[in-house]
Design a protein around this motif. Structure first.
Motif, PDB file in Angstrom:
ATOM      1  N   MET A   1       0.842  -1.203   0.000  1.00 27.66           N
ATOM      2  CA  MET A   1       0.000   0.000   0.000  1.00 27.66           C
ATOM      3  C   MET A   1       0.877   1.253   0.000  1.00 27.66           C
ATOM      4  O   MET A   1       1.785   1.362   0.810  1.00 27.66           O
ATOM      5  CB  MET A   1      -0.887   0.005   1.256  1.00 27.66           C
ATOM      6  N   ASN A   2       0.646   2.162  -0.929  1.00 30.57           N
ATOM      7  CA  ASN A   2       1.402   3.416  -0.983  1.00 30.57           C
ATOM      8  C   ASN A   2       0.447   4.599  -0.971  1.00 30.57           C
ATOM      9  O   ASN A   2      -0.579   4.580  -1.646  1.00 30.57           O
ATOM     10  CB  ASN A   2       2.199   3.490  -2.284  1.00 30.57           C
ATOM     11  N   HIS A   3       0.843   5.634  -0.231  1.00 30.41           N
ATOM     12  CA  HIS A   3       0.172   6.924  -0.395  1.00 30.41           C
ATOM     13  C   HIS A   3       0.809   7.644  -1.573  1.00 30.41           C
ATOM     14  O   HIS A   3       1.932   7.324  -1.981  1.00 30.41           O
ATOM     15  CB  HIS A   3       0.365   7.798   0.849  1.00 30.41           C
ATOM     16  N   PHE A   4       0.110   8.645  -2.097  1.00 31.81           N
ATOM     17  CA  PHE A   4       0.714   9.520  -3.108  1.00 31.81           C
ATOM     18  C   PHE A   4       0.307  10.945  -2.730  1.00 31.81           C
ATOM     19  O   PHE A   4      -0.729  11.433  -3.145  1.00 31.81           O
ATOM     20  CB  PHE A   4       0.219   9.143  -4.510  1.00 31.81           C
ATOM     21  N   PHE A  96      -8.506   6.511  -1.365  1.00 30.76           N
ATOM     22  CA  PHE A  96      -9.196   7.803  -1.413  1.00 30.76           C
ATOM     23  C   PHE A  96      -8.374   8.816  -2.204  1.00 30.76           C
ATOM     24  O   PHE A  96      -7.201   9.037  -1.894  1.00 30.76           O
ATOM     25  CB  PHE A  96      -9.436   8.334   0.007  1.00 30.76           C
ATOM     26  N   VAL A  97      -9.009   9.394  -3.215  1.00 31.58           N
ATOM     27  CA  VAL A  97      -8.423  10.527  -3.938  1.00 31.58           C
ATOM     28  C   VAL A  97      -9.078  11.771  -3.353  1.00 31.58           C
ATOM     29  O   VAL A  97     -10.308  11.908  -3.405  1.00 31.58           O
ATOM     30  CB  VAL A  97      -8.727  10.412  -5.445  1.00 31.58           C
ATOM     31  N   ILE A  98      -8.281  12.663  -2.763  1.00 33.91           N
ATOM     32  CA  ILE A  98      -8.881  13.767  -1.995  1.00 33.91           C
ATOM     33  C   ILE A  98      -8.312  15.120  -2.433  1.00 33.91           C
ATOM     34  O   ILE A  98      -7.087  15.285  -2.522  1.00 33.91           O
ATOM     35  CB  ILE A  98      -8.647  13.598  -0.478  1.00 33.91           C
ATOM     36  N   PRO A 116      -4.666   3.849   1.589  1.00 28.95           N
ATOM     37  CA  PRO A 116      -3.926   4.787   0.740  1.00 28.95           C
ATOM     38  C   PRO A 116      -4.687   6.079   0.441  1.00 28.95           C
ATOM     39  O   PRO A 116      -5.881   6.057   0.136  1.00 28.95           O
ATOM     40  CB  PRO A 116      -3.659   4.010  -0.547  1.00 28.95           C
ATOM     41  N   ILE A 117      -3.949   7.188   0.555  1.00 24.54           N
ATOM     42  CA  ILE A 117      -4.485   8.517   0.272  1.00 24.54           C
ATOM     43  C   ILE A 117      -3.728   9.081  -0.923  1.00 24.54           C
ATOM     44  O   ILE A 117      -2.494   9.093  -0.940  1.00 24.54           O
ATOM     45  CB  ILE A 117      -4.285   9.466   1.478  1.00 24.54           C
ATOM     46  N   VAL A 118      -4.478   9.567  -1.920  1.00 23.06           N
ATOM     47  CA  VAL A 118      -3.879  10.240  -3.074  1.00 23.06           C
ATOM     48  C   VAL A 118      -4.269  11.715  -2.988  1.00 23.06           C
ATOM     49  O   VAL A 118      -5.460  12.043  -2.931  1.00 23.06           O
ATOM     50  CB  VAL A 118      -4.388   9.616  -4.395  1.00 23.06           C
ATOM     51  N   ASN A 119      -3.272  12.576  -2.969  1.00 22.15           N
ATOM     52  CA  ASN A 119      -3.513  14.017  -2.850  1.00 22.15           C
ATOM     53  C   ASN A 119      -3.874  14.598  -4.217  1.00 22.15           C
ATOM     54  O   ASN A 119      -3.039  14.630  -5.129  1.00 22.15           O
ATOM     55  CB  ASN A 119      -2.249  14.689  -2.286  1.00 22.15           C
ATOM     56  N   ALA A 283      -0.861   5.667 -13.869  1.00 21.06           N
ATOM     57  CA  ALA A 283       0.444   5.287 -13.293  1.00 21.06           C
ATOM     58  C   ALA A 283       0.411   5.422 -11.768  1.00 21.06           C
ATOM     59  O   ALA A 283       0.959   4.577 -11.050  1.00 21.06           O
ATOM     60  CB  ALA A 283       1.551   6.147 -13.895  1.00 21.06           C
ATOM     61  N   VAL A 284      -0.241   6.453 -11.269  1.00 22.21           N
ATOM     62  CA  VAL A 284      -0.322   6.655  -9.812  1.00 22.21           C
ATOM     63  C   VAL A 284      -1.173   5.550  -9.164  1.00 22.21           C
ATOM     64  O   VAL A 284      -0.790   4.979  -8.135  1.00 22.21           O
ATOM     65  CB  VAL A 284      -0.888   8.053  -9.492  1.00 22.21           C
ATOM     66  N   LEU A 285      -2.316   5.226  -9.760  1.00 15.51           N
ATOM     67  CA  LEU A 285      -3.172   4.170  -9.187  1.00 15.51           C
ATOM     68  C   LEU A 285      -2.443   2.825  -9.194  1.00 15.51           C
ATOM     69  O   LEU A 285      -2.529   2.046  -8.240  1.00 15.51           O
ATOM     70  CB  LEU A 285      -4.489   4.076  -9.968  1.00 15.51           C
TER      71      LEU A 285
END
Ligand code: CP
Length: 291
Positions: A1-4, A96-98, A116-119, A283-285
């Motif tokens: 699991m990675n955050h971005f 979550f994409v936030i 995982p949280i994507v900024n 690519a991020v997902l």
């Protein structure tokens, strides 16, 4: 699991891999399979490009989208962001994409939740997926970042795009300058030099315009004269190198940051940026779920 959440803490090798992945997804039109993963896009600030290109990326990878609308949600009854994310995670949302008005909104979430949280943009902080799609666009054009001259033009202090891009482009070896009115300089920005667009235009490889962030301005500025004083007019654009490109994250204030005749001019990559946004977000997902 990675955050971005920011490009700042990612190794350059990983960022180069993400750029290569995005270009490969664009060329081959073959995407990772993320079906059976559940995702929500939580936008607490308006968005067209980021929200819908994430949605496109999610659909192209087969993800299940659990739709969230801030206006009709229990946020309106006072529920916190933490409780909202915890609730959706409890019912099975896995990522979550936030986008949020608050700088560094993600810190509380990543310290307390294991999801995982994507900024997708935090206040005046960072916009890392915009940065990634900008890098993809520049790399597609020039095949390198080293020694490219990038002039970032306009509302630097309020722009998360300026913050994210100045930091990563400097790390990648590009030379950054800022052409901004005195009142929008950012004294916390330690990289780059200040210049005027008239001085920088003939040497620049990338003319990176910013949106004037009217919703974040404490004081009014004179929008009427902005284009002539600070923006990309046709006269200024005529001094660009033939190989140079025009970028803008959009939405655009037509005839304020840029003469509207230049938006779709041959040197503009503004709509290419939007196209690349879908592949950068795939690519991020893929990074979030598969690396
Ligand atoms: N570039 C960008 O972030 O656009 P939106 O605000 O429409 O998402």
């Amino acid at each position: 699991m990675n955050h971005f959440i920011s490009l700042e803490n990612l190794e350059l090798e990983l960022i180069r891999d993400l750029i290569d992945d995005a270009i490969s997804f664009k060329k081959k039109k073959a995407f990772p399979n993320l079906s059976n993963h559940y995702i929500s896009n939580l936008f607490f600030e308006n968005s067209t490009r980021t929200k819908l290109s994430f949605e496109m990326a999610e659909k192209k990878t087969g993800m299940e989208i659990i739709y969230f609308d801030a206006e009709s949600s229990s946020i309106k009854k006072g529920e916190t962001l933490y409780d909202t994310v915890k609730t959706l995670n409890s019912i099975g949302v896995e990522c979550f994409v936030i986008r949020h008005t608050q700088d560094r909104f993600y810190e509380d979430l990543i310290s307390r939740l294991n999801v995982p949280i994507v900024n997708a943009g935090d206040g005046c902080g960072d916009h890392p997926t915009q940065s990634l799609l900008d890098l993809v666009t520049i790399y597609e054009e020039f095949g390198t970042f080293k020694d490219l001259k990038v002039v970032i033009v306009g509302d630097v202090i309020h722009s998360r795009v300026a913050h994210s891009n100045a930091k990563i482009l400097t790390r990648l070896g590009a030379g950054i300058s800022f052409a901004t009115p005195e009142f929008w300089r950012d004294s916390n920005m330690t990289m780059g030099t200040y210049t005027s667009l008239d001085s920088a235009i003939s040497e620049a490889d990338v003319v990176m315009l910013l949106r004037n962030q009217n919703e974040r301005h404490a004081q009014q500025y004179n929008e009427k004269n902005f284009l002539e004083q600070y923006g990309l007019t046709k006269e200024r654009a005529s001094k660009m190198k033939p190989s140079a490109i025009i970028m803008h994250p959009a939405p655009i204030n037509r005839n304020v940051e840029i003469d509207e005749d230049l938006i779709e001019a041959p040197q503009s990559r503004i709509f290419t940026q939007m196209t690349n946004g879908v592949f950068a977000r795939i690519a991020v997902l893929n990074y979030v779920f598969n690396s």
